[in-house]
Design a protein around this motif. Structure first.
Motif, PDB file in Angstrom:
ATOM      1  N   HIS A   1      17.885 -39.501 -26.750  1.00  0.00           N
ATOM      2  CA  HIS A   1      19.139 -39.178 -26.065  1.00  0.00           C
ATOM      3  C   HIS A   1      19.456 -40.233 -25.006  1.00  0.00           C
ATOM      4  CE1 HIS A   1      16.136 -37.149 -23.397  1.00  0.00           C
ATOM      5  NE2 HIS A   1      16.935 -37.559 -22.425  1.00  0.00           N
TER       6      HIS A   1
ATOM      7  N   GLU B   1      22.646 -36.268 -22.761  1.00  0.00           N
ATOM      8  CA  GLU B   1      22.194 -35.333 -21.738  1.00  0.00           C
ATOM      9  C   GLU B   1      22.980 -35.606 -20.462  1.00  0.00           C
ATOM     10  OE1 GLU B   1      18.297 -36.323 -20.155  1.00  0.00           O
ATOM     11  OE2 GLU B   1      17.913 -34.258 -19.554  1.00  0.00           O
TER      12      GLU B   1
ATOM     13  N   HIS C   1      19.815 -43.080 -17.968  1.00  0.00           N
ATOM     14  CA  HIS C   1      18.593 -43.498 -18.659  1.00  0.00           C
ATOM     15  C   HIS C   1      18.755 -43.446 -20.174  1.00  0.00           C
ATOM     16  CE1 HIS C   1      17.950 -39.047 -18.325  1.00  0.00           C
ATOM     17  NE2 HIS C   1      17.396 -39.185 -19.513  1.00  0.00           N
TER      18      HIS C   1
ATOM     19  N   ALA D   1      16.423 -42.425 -23.447  1.00  0.00           N
ATOM     20  CA  ALA D   1      15.177 -41.731 -23.791  1.00  0.00           C
ATOM     21  C   ALA D   1      14.800 -42.043 -25.237  1.00  0.00           C
ATOM     22  CB  ALA D   1      15.342 -40.226 -23.611  1.00  0.00           C
TER      23      ALA D   1
ATOM     24  N   GLU E   1      12.998 -43.528 -20.559  1.00  0.00           N
ATOM     25  CA  GLU E   1      12.256 -42.271 -20.634  1.00  0.00           C
ATOM     26  C   GLU E   1      11.554 -42.199 -21.981  1.00  0.00           C
ATOM     27  OE1 GLU E   1      14.726 -38.723 -20.172  1.00  0.00           O
ATOM     28  OE2 GLU E   1      13.318 -37.530 -21.330  1.00  0.00           O
TER      29      GLU E   1
HETATM   30 ZN    ZN Z   1      16.480 -37.501 -20.407  1.00  0.00          ZN
END
Ligand code: ZN
Length: 135
Positions: A8, A55, A79, A81, A129
């Motif tokens: 994500h 997200e 971020h 991920a 992440e």
């Molecule tokens: Zn995340």
């Protein structure tokens, strides 16, 4: 098999209530889950298109990391991920490559994931992440 795919992309927003409808319009799909992560002081909202997720992250505390991020940089990309098969092995591998982990042990993230972040100083400013589905 370590890094499998982008799981994500995290986006920092001031208000989930304001931003959920925006992303529902962009993606033309409803938000499928909202979840608070107390330990991280965030409220999250998830969207899925194909195997890709977005997200949204809203701070639940004025001193939370997302509040501080928005204060410094404004709303936006926070971020990326990556889905990993074995987070502990991947943390060890990346540490061996000289990356700095922001947490020494995997921690509980949103969406039933174990997560670990890499310090953005060594990653060209991209907060990375690692996330592993909890079995
Ligand atoms: Zn995340």
């Amino acid at each position: 098999m370590y890094m499998r795919k982008v799981e994500h992309i995290g986006v920092a927003v001031k208000s989930l209530a304001a931003s959920i409808p925006v992303f529902e319009k962009i993606l033309n799909t409803p938000c499928y889950k909202t979840e608070s992560v107390e330990s991280e002081k965030v409220n999250t909202a998830f969207f899925q298109k194909g195997e890709s997720k977005i997200e949204l992250l809203e701070s639940s505390d004025e001193n939370g990391v997302i509040a501080k991020f928005i204060e410094k940089k404004g709303e936006g990309m926070h971020h990326i991920a990556f889905d990993v098969e074995d987070i502990e092995a991947e943390m060890k591998r990346l540490q061996g490559e000289g990356f700095v982990l922001l947490n020494e042990k995997p921690k509980m993230g949103a969406d039933n994931k174990l997560v670990c972040f890499l310090h953005p100083k060594e990653t060209n400013g991209v907060l990375v992440e690692l996330c592993q589905e909890r079995k």
